[in-house]
Design an enzyme around this catalytic site. Structure first.
Site, PDB file in Angstrom:
ATOM      1  N   SER B 157       0.788  -1.137  -0.089  1.00 52.72           N
ATOM      2  CA  SER B 157       0.004  -0.126  -0.002  1.00 52.72           C
ATOM      3  C   SER B 157       0.843   1.288  -0.095  1.00 52.72           C
ATOM      4  CB  SER B 157      -0.969  -0.163   1.246  1.00 52.72           C
ATOM      5  OG  SER B 157      -2.044   0.959   1.189  1.00 52.72           O
ATOM      6  N   ARG B 227     -11.769   5.692  10.251  1.00 49.73           N
ATOM      7  CA  ARG B 227     -11.628   4.450  10.339  1.00 49.73           C
ATOM      8  C   ARG B 227     -12.609   3.203   9.787  1.00 49.73           C
ATOM      9  NH1 ARG B 227      -6.728   1.467   9.902  1.00 49.73           N
ATOM     10  NH2 ARG B 227      -6.867  -0.374  11.281  1.00 49.73           N
ATOM     11  N   ASP B 324      -8.544  -6.557  -4.707  1.00 53.08           N
ATOM     12  CA  ASP B 324      -8.448  -5.247  -4.015  1.00 53.08           C
ATOM     13  C   ASP B 324      -8.883  -4.246  -4.820  1.00 53.08           C
ATOM     14  OD1 ASP B 324      -7.104  -2.818  -3.206  1.00 53.08           O
ATOM     15  OD2 ASP B 324      -5.123  -3.555  -3.163  1.00 53.08           O
ATOM     16  N   HIS B 357      -8.023  -5.259  -0.141  1.00 54.19           N
ATOM     17  CA  HIS B 357      -6.658  -4.515  -0.157  1.00 54.19           C
ATOM     18  C   HIS B 357      -5.870  -5.210   1.175  1.00 54.19           C
ATOM     19  CE1 HIS B 357      -3.882  -1.142  -0.598  1.00 54.19           C
ATOM     20  NE2 HIS B 357      -3.885  -0.910   0.829  1.00 54.19           N
ATOM     21  N   ASP B 358      -6.565  -5.695   2.081  1.00 57.77           N
ATOM     22  CA  ASP B 358      -6.065  -6.276   3.275  1.00 57.77           C
ATOM     23  C   ASP B 358      -5.130  -7.315   2.954  1.00 57.77           C
ATOM     24  OD1 ASP B 358      -6.313  -4.412   5.293  1.00 57.77           O
ATOM     25  OD2 ASP B 358      -8.054  -5.708   6.395  1.00 57.77           O
TER      26      ASP B 358
END
Lengths: 387, 387
Positions: B157, B227, B324, B357-358
């Site tokens: 990232s 968040r 992602d 994405h994680d």
């Protein structure tokens, strides 16, 4: 002097209010003792009342779907590009009706309406309503207007969910259901975005547990954040790239800690957020996001959507848009598959577009041609039946 | 009694602090007169200092990348699954370094650090830093550690963006750059999500224009919303569907207006939001989202990324993950295309995954095998050179 409206505009329109005094039992277990539905209609209902078309609105929409108001002759209804004489939803052929949904904030009974018992706005005491509740209330409006069966029910997004629910709940009252940019139910990600929007409103100190009217404030910050976030999900990555790219607003990076808008997309979103706060109610936003989250027509049928559609008698047109990632084409194909498995007649069109979910509001030629072609056939049926 | 750490864990680790007194000129035009970088290192630097690997962290990461702290022996560093003896980033072969970036809130100088002149936290007076600033500060840390050239710089990232920038800014100090789940720069949609997160913080009444430390509060609501929103963009629709589906938390719909969590995904997001507020600083979040928005290595090269990479001497591994959508595989392919056009050596792997994405943090076998295979070759080069 007449207003210089385009020649195929429906022109000046005005809303009407239908007051209902028969209690409406809601899915939540409560009942509305009496309620108003504000609506508009365009075109002329034919002799045998067979040419009526119901438009169902989405989250932030309302009954003002086409034409202009006398006091605001510059801003047409939200789907004016599609509705009017000679337009895809042709008011020369159809009697078009659209009502503000229950729980709304544009005139139908909702959180902002005065509770006659307390003489204050209902606020958070207003019951949660479901798509099924809406459909039942719309059916009463149809009764009031003398419409036994709709020639077509048409809706995009949450409006498309209402069209589906109509076909399931009142099979013999819908001849055609046009389900546009919808989904059989929300995904976990859809719910997650709604939840962040709700938290933005709920955590705004001006929310006052929903009683903000009494404090003379509105949870502006929360509602603005909710709308900014919603707006991102209505657009597409490629559409935003085409519209904004990484254009800087003032032509250069600011490099300080004041966080003024620098990129065009920031400025656009803040504008959308600000404008929304002035025209929408936070409690209604909370309520309708829950209505969306709860929508699940297969739930009554052992989670099998095709069993739900087995009841339906309508013929269907399902439309999706390639860059829509809020309710992606794959979600529309789930609807189509359930319809096919249920033995229903369904046409499916996937429209190439970079407008994301918002595409259902856009005058995309292939999209409008599709609606026009389908509805021309519906009008022919009406005429054949009337002849 | 020793802690029962897994046998291929690096075990107990502790951070160190490097203090720098030579002023660091920043892209914003200001300078840091003096600053600290807190970092960790694992493994042993070899005799010719050729086996050093730099890990660059992402938005909310820090220097604690692997192993355990004595006072918290249950929670390993954020990329522990990938770093340790015999793990893909093998501490038996490499000397691994990771520092908390400038502007961070975990020990390196940032908004929460005390300004010696005012004896108060810097807060919003801390300068905006860029990825280039970070790379320059990391180069000074490398000097301090006696590392002339990194065997590899690895990041996911925003960390991958630092690896790219290193290869462009210090061509002769990077032999391999591993750029994982990154993008050549943010899209308008990426910036839009960051902007909503920033607005959530900025509009929190407890933000106090960034001086919240002095008021004994933190903008909890805003940081929590930021968040929650970020978290949605780290996951994928299919991953959330697999993890949460539409599972209801208490098994039934609530149907009232109190908006307790009903769906599992809501509960999960609120938990993530709450937990983050306790471990992260709002000014740092604002700052680093701007660092992300500003990242644009092609900007210095007439917007041609391949010209930027023409300077690079490193060989590249670029990795993306199919689900992602924050930094989609297409964005990684833009990087690869620019590298190929620049005549650079690049391997590209697209890993099937539903983790969104994680995924770059997950021990996905094909992913870890890819890193292991690539870095085994890097270790062989190190050994050949040392032999």
């Amino acid at each position: 002097m007449p207003h210089p409206f385009p020649s195929n505009s429906i022109g000046l329109v005005s809303p009407q209010t239908a007051h209902f005094t028969e209690p409406l039992a809601l899915d939540c277990g409560r009942a509305l003792v009496a309620y108003d539905l504000v609506y508009e209609s365009y075109g002329t209902l034919n002799a045998d009342h067979s040419n009526a078309v119901l438009i169902c609105h989405a989250l932030s929409g309302d009954h003002h779907v086409a034409g202009y108001y006398e006091d605001d002759p510059t801003k047409p209804g939200w789907w004016d590009n599609c509705i009017g004489p000679g337009r895809p939803i042709d008011t020369g052929a159809f009697f078009v009706v659209c009502c503000n949904n229950l729980g709304g904030c544009k005139g139908s009974t909702g959180p902002t309406a005065i509770n006659p018992e307390t003489r204050k706005p209902h606020g958070p005491d207003f019951p949660i309503v479901t798509v099924k509740d809406w459909v039942r209330s719309q059916a009463r409006l149809a009764d009031r207007l003398g419409i036994i069966q709709w020639a077509a029910i048409i809706g995009g997004s949450l409006g498309g969910m209402q069209a589906m629910q109509w076909a399931i709940t009142f099979p013999d009252r819908v001849r055609h259901a046009l389900v546009i940019a919808a989904a059989p139910r929300l995904s976990a990600m859809n719910i997650a975005f709604n939840e962040v929007a709700r938290q933005a409103i709920l955590s705004d100190p001006d929310f006052h547990h929903g009683h903000y009217y009494e404090f003379g404030v509105v949870p502006r910050r929360g509602l603005m954040l909710a709308r900014m976030l919603g707006h991102i999900t209505y657009l597409s990555d490629e559409g935003m790239r085409a519209k904004f790219g990484r254009e800087l607003r003032e032509g250069k990076i600011d490099f300080n800690f004041n966080f003024d808008t620098e990129f065009q997309v920031e400025s656009y979103l803040r504008h959308q957020g600000h404008a929304f706060v002035d025209r929408f109610d936070a409690n209604t936003y909370l309520l309708i996001t829950k209505t969306l989250d709860y929508f699940d027509p297969a739930a009554d049928f052992d989670q099998d959507l095709s069993v739900a559609f087995h009841r339906a008698l309508a013929r269907f047109l399902v439309v999706s848009f390639t860059s829509d990632w809020r309710f992606a084409p794959a979600r529309s194909r789930e609807i189509v598959q359930a319809l096919v498995r249920a033995g229903r007649e369904v046409s499916y069109v996937e429209i190439p577009s970079e407008f994301g979910h918002d595409a259902f509001l856009m005058p995309i030629p292939l999209y409008h041609d599709t609606l026009r072609a389908y509805l021309t056939r519906v009008a022919q049926e009406v005429n054949a039946h009337a002849a």
